[in-house]
Scaffold this motif. Structure first.
Motif, mmCIF file in Angstrom:
data_model
loop_
_atom_site.group_PDB
_atom_site.id
_atom_site.type_symbol
_atom_site.label_atom_id
_atom_site.label_comp_id
_atom_site.label_asym_id
_atom_site.label_seq_id
_atom_site.Cartn_x
_atom_site.Cartn_y
_atom_site.Cartn_z
ATOM 1 N N TYR A 131 -6.996 5.880 0.500
ATOM 2 C CA TYR A 131 -6.137 5.277 1.524
ATOM 3 C C TYR A 131 -6.732 5.573 2.900
ATOM 4 O O TYR A 131 -7.212 6.680 3.155
ATOM 5 N N ASN B 216 -6.488 11.550 1.680
ATOM 6 C CA ASN B 216 -6.616 10.114 1.462
ATOM 7 C C ASN B 216 -7.106 9.732 0.081
ATOM 8 O O ASN B 216 -7.026 8.569 -0.295
ATOM 9 N N ARG C 23 1.033 4.238 -2.878
ATOM 10 C CA ARG C 23 0.709 5.625 -2.507
ATOM 11 C C ARG C 23 1.820 6.580 -2.922
ATOM 12 O O ARG C 23 1.554 7.723 -3.326
ATOM 13 N N LEU D 14 -6.353 0.385 1.669
ATOM 14 C CA LEU D 14 -6.503 0.907 0.315
ATOM 15 C C LEU D 14 -7.770 0.357 -0.323
ATOM 16 O O LEU D 14 -8.057 -0.846 -0.227
ATOM 17 N N GLU E 35 -7.920 6.175 -6.034
ATOM 18 C CA GLU E 35 -7.321 5.457 -4.910
ATOM 19 C C GLU E 35 -7.702 6.143 -3.606
ATOM 20 O O GLU E 35 -7.527 7.357 -3.456
ATOM 21 N N SER F 215 -9.210 0.839 -4.283
ATOM 22 C CA SER F 215 -8.897 1.458 -5.568
ATOM 23 C C SER F 215 -9.739 0.844 -6.665
ATOM 24 O O SER F 215 -10.140 -0.314 -6.593
ATOM 25 N N VAL G 164 0.835 -1.205 0.000
ATOM 26 C CA VAL G 164 0.000 0.000 0.000
ATOM 27 C C VAL G 164 0.868 1.253 0.000
ATOM 28 O O VAL G 164 0.606 2.214 -0.733
#
Length: 877
Positions: A672, A618, A57, A678, A670, A680, A53
């Motif tokens: 987070y 996020n 990111r 996560l 995406e 996505s 993850v």
């Protein structure tokens, strides 16, 4: 609701719940920030998912990663097995040759149209019988040599453009930049299942009739010196296993006319009734594999901001594969007993023996220098050398019989046909068989690659803000050659005698006794007296050979811009290829060692662009466009040329082939949460031009018109798809002992594609690409145990995919959908001693292939896959 629909609904709900729970947890944690924090040691699946993850990111591209856990392992034994857990990634194994080889497909694109590198240096593989393909055998690469494996699905200018599906890059462990790690892993394996009954007494090579295997592997990564300026990474592996399996093969199928004779290929005179198998043969395999090798990397930091390293590696795999087959074929006298049942006279039975010794090895060296130039600049130089060798010794002998009064009845009411044989006693009477053919095949192939890369970056990537740029150059030289020779013996029609025997076996889905060939007896008593067919043998000494040299020169420039909420990278990459192909040349169907030398090449200027908009801390949106290439296979360019002046036909490779060109569009969202969670969703679209297929055209040569068959750029295809994934280390709202102990990850990829391909002079439409499945699904969950332990379950499912493209839709056969369930337990026995226990292929689902979505579906073959067990004892310090 279908399985896939239920899966998507379930994981979507779980993702929303996990995100909400994580946000609440984060808010609670922030109010207690001043309290004492206990250090948490992260291991196993938790460590792998957190790093995956974090890597996604931090990347500007759409990229998924695999990372080793604290014991140097992935969740699976080999890199090829582990990569299929990544969204949009599947593997393809060879099903007619070396069974251990495995190749990776990204987003449904053929493994030949993906790019694989080791620390940025291109990798090549001469496996797959040295056929001059661009796919890379990842089964030979052990997991402990890498720290992280990246799968890029969007393309930036610094990546090689020879990829339509994706770029897979294996990053080695660094002693200077990664934590110190040392471990020794001793493991044992056990195979069980439906296939564990093939007698091994008729096997050559190192096969032992045992289900047990095992090995040892280790890793040492240490930095040292007064300021930790030196580093060393050493790894090694030895593993071996024996296993057996059965492939029940109905091969092709025959469409009959109203008169009961085989119909034409286009079905113009088909009677409209159930087609029948062209033969039945149980194929019983025994298999022994051993893999060994290692790597050594030395690192030095002479001053802060400058790191130098030298890495060398070498791995070798030996496989001994024996298969005994019994063919029942050449049918006539069709009698339709019902719409789904038919009786035929058996025209021929053949008992065959085939042994292969496959040897595959890879090795290389990489020098790397990385320098920080001030606060914002960096310069990287890499130089590498890679070699891959493949050898096959293939020994075969076949005995045949023409039964006068034996019959076979096919019941086609199911996908798998059921058979009844009348007068089988005659088919297993050894006195009826005579030598039909015998041959020895030897294949040697080698690929070598030398490469140098230079990359300069200023204020580019990472946490950079404002404008930045990157530029680089890449020079690669590849040489590949194949030397194949076949010794063909003249059959003397000698009786089988002591060479034949009836084994104590009842083959899977073939409940009748069969006849096998004792090859040791054949080699001692029959083979020395056989004459060699010099014409065929001399011809085969050259007909499958080739040499090919390729030089790739590339350069790129990229401009980046980033703020706290937005980033973008745009660039151009220039790619120039020059090659020389040496192809065997035949006249009147005979090869004499004459080679035709042809030069060619191509160059392209390829743009790419990717942008990321952060809508909140996020949530981010990524969008990208790129143009990439699918380079022609070496063998398509350097294929042997055969000229038949009597039939006025020519078959040859094509040095004028251009690479496929793909315009790639990507859009991803995406979200987070919780530090390591996560959700996505990604959409992609590819338009591929200049697809390569073998076509037949007419050309006038010296006043005569020839039918010329050669690979040509002849069509285009399109593909689109959606990827969805969710990862969380703490499934919310679970009660009691499950609270904050359960992690979960799931992903699903849905793909749509269509293509028009040429088969001779016929064009065929297919709503898929070759090897492309419509669906790829992965689900895994783990439960954290005390003492850094865990229990893990993982399930992988792939829908059906076309394997071989036929001249008509009803002659294309497909790999059937298949799922695999695996489980593992890990527990710390003492401070430095960890135990792992794994069970793979728990459901023992077979590999099945057939004709689907056409008149009268039928399975073509069914291959057993064993359940396997592995116990590891790991000493870590």
């Amino acid at each position: 609701m279908s399985f896939v629909s239920r899966f998507l609904v379930t994981v979507s709900a779980l993702a929303l719940a996990s995100a909400a729970h994580a946000q609440t947890f984060a808010d609670d944690a922030s109010t207690d920030a001043g309290g004492a924090v206990e250090e948490l040691v992260v291991t196993g699946s938790t460590l792998r998912s957190q790093e995956a993850v974090r890597n996604r990111r931090e990347s500007v591209a759409v990229v998924d990663t695999l990372t080793q856990d604290d014991t140097g392992d992935l969740a699976d034994e080999t890199l090829a097995e582990a990569l299929i857990r990544v969204p949009g990634v599947s593997s393809m194994q060879t099903l007619y040759g070396e069974q251990e080889a495995a190749y990776v497909s990204v987003r449904g694109i053929s493994p030949d149209l993906n790019f694989t590198s080791f620390d940025g240096m291109a990798m090549f593989s001469s496996a797959n019988d040295g056929d001059g393909l661009r796919r890379v055998d990842l089964n030979l690469i052990p997991t402990q040599i890498s720290r992280t494996t990246e799968v890029f699905k969007t393309f930036t200018p610094d990546l090689d453009v020879g990829a339509i599906g994706g770029v897979t890059n294996i990053i080695p462990r660094s002693a200077l930049n990664d934590p110190d790690t040392t471990y020794l892993d001793v493991f044992g394996t056990y195979q069980s299942g439906k296939g564990k009954y093939v007698p091994g007494t008729n096997s050559l090579g190192d096969y032992n009739d045992t289900p047990w295997g095992g090995g040892v592997k280790g890793l040492l990564a240490r930095s040292f010196g007064d300021r930790q300026q030196f580093g060393v990474v050493l790894s090694g592996v030895y593993r071996q296993k024996t296993f057996d399996y059965t492939k029940r093969n109905a091969n092709g199928r025959v469409f009959y006319t109203p008169a009961g004779t085989p119909g034409s290929a286009d079905l113009s005179n088909w009677d409209g009734q159930q087609p029948l198998p062209s033969l039945i043969r149980p194929m019983d395999y025994t298999h022994f594999t051993k893999t060994y090798g290692g790597s050594a990397q030395f690192e030095y930091e002479p001053m802060p901001g400058l790191q130098l390293s030298v890495l060398g590696y070498g791995y070798r795999q030996q496989e001994d594969q024996t298969f005994n087959q019994f063919q029942v074929q050449n049918y006539s006298n069709l009698q339709r007993l019902s719409p789904e049942v038919a009786r035929l006279k058996i025209g021929n039975t053949t008992s065959g023996y085939d042994y292969d010794r496959f040897e595959n090895e890879t090795g290389g060296a990489i020098f790397k220098a990385v320098a920080d130039l001030g606060d914002k600049g960096s310069l990287e130089f890499r130089a590498g050398w890679n070699i891959n060798r493949f050898h096959d010794t293939d020994l075969g002998a076949y005995y045949a019989f023409t039964p006068p009064n034996s019959f076979i009845t096919f019941d086609m009411s199911g996908l798998s046909d059921q058979i009844t044989i009348e007068n089988n006693d005659a088919l297993i009477n050894i006195a009826n068989y005579k030598l039909s053919s015998a041959s020895d095949l030897y294949v040697d192939a080698e690929m070598t690659s030398k490469e140098a890369k230079l990359d300069y970056k200023w204020n580019y990537g990472g946490e950079a803000r404002g404008f930045g740029f990157a530029a680089g150059a890449d020079l690669r030289q590849v040489e590949t050659e194949r030397d194949s020779r076949t010794i063909t013996y003249v059959s003397n029609s000698s009786p089988m005698g002591a060479v034949g025997f009836v084994p104590d076996i009842s083959s899977w889905m073939y409940e009748y006794p069969v006849v096998w060939v004792n090859y040791d007896q054949f080699a001692q008593s029959v083979k020395p007296g056989l004459a060699i067919n010099q014409t065929s043998t001399n011809n085969a000494a050259w007909s499958a050979d080739y040499r090919y040299e390729e030089t790739v020169l590339a350069g790129y420039a990229a401009l980046s811009y980033a703020t706290d909420t937005f980033s973008a990278v745009a660039g151009l990459r220039y790619d120039k290829v020059d090659f020389t192909a040496h192809s065997p040349l035949a006249t009147a169907g005979r090869y004499d060692g004459t080679f035709a030398e042809r030069d060619g090449g191509y160059d392209h200027l390829l743009p790419s662009f990717i942008a990321t908009q952060r809508l909140s801390d996020n949530l981010r949106i990524k969008a990208g466009y790129s143009r990439t290439l699918g380079r022609p296979a070496f063998g398509d360019i350097a294929r042997a040329e055969s000229v038949n002046t009597q039939n006025l036909t020519i078959s040859r490779g094509n040095p004028d082939l251009k690479p496929r060109r793909s315009d790639n569009f990507d859009l991803a969202a995406e979200y987070y949460f919780g530090g390591s969670g996560l959700v996505s969703i990604s959409g992609f679209y590819k338009k591929i031009k200049d697809d390569i297929f073998t076509q037949t055209t007419q050309q006038t040569i010296n006043g005569a018109t020839y039918d010329v068959s050669q690979p040509m750029n002849a069509s285009q295809s399109t593909m689109k798809g959606i990827e969805f994934q969710v990862v969380t280390d703490a499934v919310p709202y679970l009660p009691g002992f499950l609270e904050d102990k359960v992690g979960f990850s799931a992903n699903a990829t849905r793909m749509w594609a269509e293509m028009d391909y040429a088969s001779g002079k016929t064009w065929v439409h297919l709503d898929a690409l070759q090897y492309q499945a419509d669906w790829l699904v992965n689900v895994s969950t783990f439960y954290r145990l005390p003492r850094n332990g865990e229990i893990r379950l993982a399930y992988n499912w792939k829908s059906r995919s076309p394997i071989s493209l036929g001249a008509y839709p009803w002659t294309t056969y497909w790999l059937e959908e298949r799922g695999q369930l695996d489980a593992a337990v890990r527990y710390t026995l003492a401070d430095n001693l960890i135990a792992k226990f794994q069970v793979n292929n728990i459901l023992e689902d077979p590999v099945q292939q057939g004709y689907y979505g056409v008149p009268y579906e039928m399975r073509r073959y069914e291959l057993t896959r064993n359940r396997s067990f592995q116990l590891d004892l790991i000493y870590k310090y």
